[in-house]
Scaffold this active site. Structure first.
Site, PDB file in Angstrom:
ATOM      1  N   PRO A  36      22.333 -30.923  31.983  1.00 53.75           N
ATOM      2  CA  PRO A  36      22.103 -31.375  33.359  1.00 53.75           C
ATOM      3  C   PRO A  36      23.382 -31.971  33.924  1.00 53.75           C
ATOM      4  CG  PRO A  36      21.186 -32.956  31.811  1.00 53.75           C
ATOM      5  CD  PRO A  36      21.666 -31.790  30.991  1.00 53.75           C
ATOM      6  N   MET A  37      23.820 -31.484  35.091  1.00 54.12           N
ATOM      7  CA  MET A  37      25.047 -31.977  35.713  1.00 54.12           C
ATOM      8  C   MET A  37      24.861 -32.059  37.218  1.00 54.12           C
ATOM      9  SD  MET A  37      28.075 -29.997  33.601  1.00 54.12           S
ATOM     10  CE  MET A  37      27.263 -28.375  33.608  1.00 54.12           C
ATOM     11  N   VAL A  38      25.151 -33.218  37.780  1.00 51.73           N
ATOM     12  CA  VAL A  38      25.084 -33.393  39.229  1.00 51.73           C
ATOM     13  C   VAL A  38      26.140 -32.496  39.864  1.00 51.73           C
ATOM     14  CG1 VAL A  38      25.369 -35.027  41.122  1.00 51.73           C
ATOM     15  CG2 VAL A  38      24.214 -35.739  39.021  1.00 51.73           C
ATOM     16  N   GLN A 118      14.996 -32.234  35.115  1.00 53.16           N
ATOM     17  CA  GLN A 118      15.334 -33.576  34.633  1.00 53.16           C
ATOM     18  C   GLN A 118      15.092 -34.604  35.729  1.00 53.16           C
ATOM     19  OE1 GLN A 118      19.315 -35.420  33.826  1.00 53.16           O
ATOM     20  NE2 GLN A 118      18.619 -35.342  31.696  1.00 53.16           N
ATOM     21  N   CYS A 147      22.541 -41.016  31.505  1.00 49.38           N
ATOM     22  CA  CYS A 147      23.595 -41.015  32.523  1.00 49.38           C
ATOM     23  C   CYS A 147      24.171 -42.422  32.684  1.00 49.38           C
ATOM     24  CB  CYS A 147      23.058 -40.533  33.857  1.00 49.38           C
ATOM     25  SG  CYS A 147      24.325 -40.514  35.168  1.00 49.38           S
ATOM     26  N   LYS A 190      16.625 -37.287  27.117  1.00 50.02           N
ATOM     27  CA  LYS A 190      18.049 -37.181  26.773  1.00 50.02           C
ATOM     28  C   LYS A 190      18.631 -38.587  26.700  1.00 50.02           C
ATOM     29  CE  LYS A 190      22.270 -34.659  27.980  1.00 50.02           C
ATOM     30  NZ  LYS A 190      23.271 -35.718  28.175  1.00 50.02           N
ATOM     31  N   HIS A 218      23.328 -37.299  23.234  1.00 53.63           N
ATOM     32  CA  HIS A 218      24.729 -37.177  23.632  1.00 53.63           C
ATOM     33  C   HIS A 218      25.521 -38.089  22.693  1.00 53.63           C
ATOM     34  CE1 HIS A 218      27.823 -37.090  27.161  1.00 53.63           C
ATOM     35  NE2 HIS A 218      28.419 -37.083  25.984  1.00 53.63           N
ATOM     36  N   ASN A 252      24.632 -32.911  22.040  1.00 53.07           N
ATOM     37  CA  ASN A 252      25.458 -32.756  23.229  1.00 53.07           C
ATOM     38  C   ASN A 252      26.731 -33.583  23.027  1.00 53.07           C
ATOM     39  OD1 ASN A 252      25.399 -34.101  26.565  1.00 53.07           O
ATOM     40  ND2 ASN A 252      26.281 -32.166  25.937  1.00 53.07           N
ATOM     41  N   ASP A 254      31.152 -32.434  23.497  1.00 53.71           N
ATOM     42  CA  ASP A 254      32.260 -31.616  22.986  1.00 53.71           C
ATOM     43  C   ASP A 254      31.794 -30.318  22.350  1.00 53.71           C
ATOM     44  OD1 ASP A 254      33.987 -33.563  23.867  1.00 53.71           O
ATOM     45  OD2 ASP A 254      34.367 -34.426  21.900  1.00 53.71           O
TER      46      ASP A 254
END
Length: 424
Positions: A36-38, A118, A147, A190, A218, A252, A254
């Site tokens: 998930p990325m804004v 998400q 986040c 997450k 992450h 999550n 690298d």
């Protein structure tokens, strides 16, 4: 029973125990997925990741209160489902004529059963209200508890939930109890690792007991940023705790390509992997080396623009993504930011075969049009044909300037070898 047989039986039991996957849900095991990325996780980016082999895609974090009160509608032209609402504009009653704001979009045919929604939330009731609006159209609901950005943590959402485990567990339990039975999809979460393995283990044990089907970890702490190397020292422990509870565990941090992801899965005993930064730069990272691996940036960019125009993506978001996909040393990189329309963009990139569709999208979305002449469609079409410039300025553009005259370094016809794939 001998000790060795008892141990083997115990291992087999541990490996085969699984939380049941609901009928309309999806098992995260064996999956390489888009994080998930804004901004970088909007609809055309997700379609591009799936095109190149992502098994599942996460949409960008969407705050519960932004979804509550939206209207679901199907766009016949783009075949997209959209959730829209009137912008408040700082008032309780917005003025008439204000266009609806699109809060979330998805393509039911191309991503619906592979899309995880998400949610950003810090309230169980709001989480359930928001999830109920989209649950019938997605394959799962994921709670963002990782986040670190202020827009998420300031209201107790995102990584702030790691410090309020009671609240986080209550959110997950509310979703499991209300959304899973009604829509038959799974709930996941997450997180980030905490400062010590003991703290992380205690948190994960609580989370996997809520009824979730998946957990993504992450491998960075909350203060860490993407430029800092991921810390994988706690990963085996997290995977083990999840396995004991029968919950799928994704890693999550690298992860740069499919082949590396598969190696990490084997090394750390996790069930799958999530790719973020590298997928933002070149989503052909989801292709294995056996399938050709990374593609040259220009091929990826062309496919992205095709999807962006197919779904009539917001032009500003398209420009942002192109600035991630095009390497900074390429001559067109500096010029993309000045493009005012899809027509100009395709012209700059040399995609003449996409120009007709670009003009159609520009007209449909009122992109790059001269507002003083909007009533005259001929004027609009002419303006778009000139790359988004007004008819009055067309006389200045009768002879198209070369790239060098426009302040960009020209690339000769004998230089295609300079266009190379971004290294894995």
């Amino acid at each position: 029973m001998s000790w060795s047989r008892h141990l083997t039986r115990g291992i087999m039991t541990s490996e085969t125990r699984r939380v049941p996957i609901p009928r309309n849900g999806v098992d995260y095991r064996g999956k390489i997925v888009l994080a998930p990325m804004v901004r970088s996780g909007e609809l055309p980016s997700r379609l591009l990741a799936l095109h190149y082999g992502a098994d599942l895609v996460w949409g960008p974090e969407t705050v519960d209160r932004s979804m509550i009160g939206t209207t679901r509608r199907y766009n016949q032209d783009t075949k997209i489902i959209e959730w829209t609402r009137k912008p408040s504009l700082g008032t309780r009653d917005p003025p008439n004529g204000v266009k609806d704001s699109v809060i979330y979009r998805l393509h039911p045919e191309k991503e619906g059963r592979k899309l995880i929604f998400q949610i950003g939330t810090s309230n169980p009731d709001y989480a359930v209200q928001a999830a109920r609006l989209v649950a019938a159209d997605v394959a799962g609901i994921d709670v963002n508890a990782g986040c670190p950005k202020p827009f998420s943590t300031h209201d107790g959402m995102g990584a702030a939930l790691l410090r309020t485990p009671d609240k986080l567990c209550s959110i997950l339990e509310a979703l499991v109890q209300n959304i899973t039975p009604e829509f038959e999809i799974g709930i996941s979460v997450k997180i980030r690792i905490l400062e010590t393995a003991q703290e992380t283990e205690a948190l994960v044990r609580r989370l996997v007991a809520t009824g979730i089907t998946g957990l993504t970890v992450h491998c960075r702490t909350t203060p860490m940023r993407p430029r800092e190397r991921a810390i994988r020292g706690q990963l085996r422990m997290v995977a083990s705790v999840c396995r004991e509870a029968g919950v799928a565990c994704l890693m999550n941090g690298d992860v740069e390509n499919r082949d590396q992801a598969l190696e990490l899965i084997q090394e750390y005993g996790v069930d799958g992997a999530m790719i973020a930064t590298q997928a933002e730069k070149n989503p052909s990272c989801f292709r294995s080396k056996a399938d050709g691996g990374f593609l040259p940036w220009n091929e990826v960019v062309e496919q992205y623009i095709r999807y962006a125009m197919e779904v009539e993506n917001k032009f500003g978001n398209t420009k942002f993504l192109l600035c991630q996909l095009i390497p900074g040393k390429q001559y067109v990189y500096r010029s993309i930011g000045s493009c005012k329309s899809y027509t100009q963009m395709c012209d700059l990139l040399g995609f003449d075969h996409l120009m007709e569709r670009a003009r159609e999208v520009d007209i449909s979305r009122d992109i790059g049009l001269d507002t003083s002449g909007k009533k005259d469609k001929k004027t609009n079409d002419s303006a778009l044909a000139a790359g988004g410039n007004t008819a009055g300025s067309r006389s200045k553009l009768q002879t198209k300037k070369g790239l060098s005259e426009r302040g960009a370094r020209a690339q000769t016809e004998t230089q295609p070898a300079e266009i190379v794939a971004i290294p894995a």
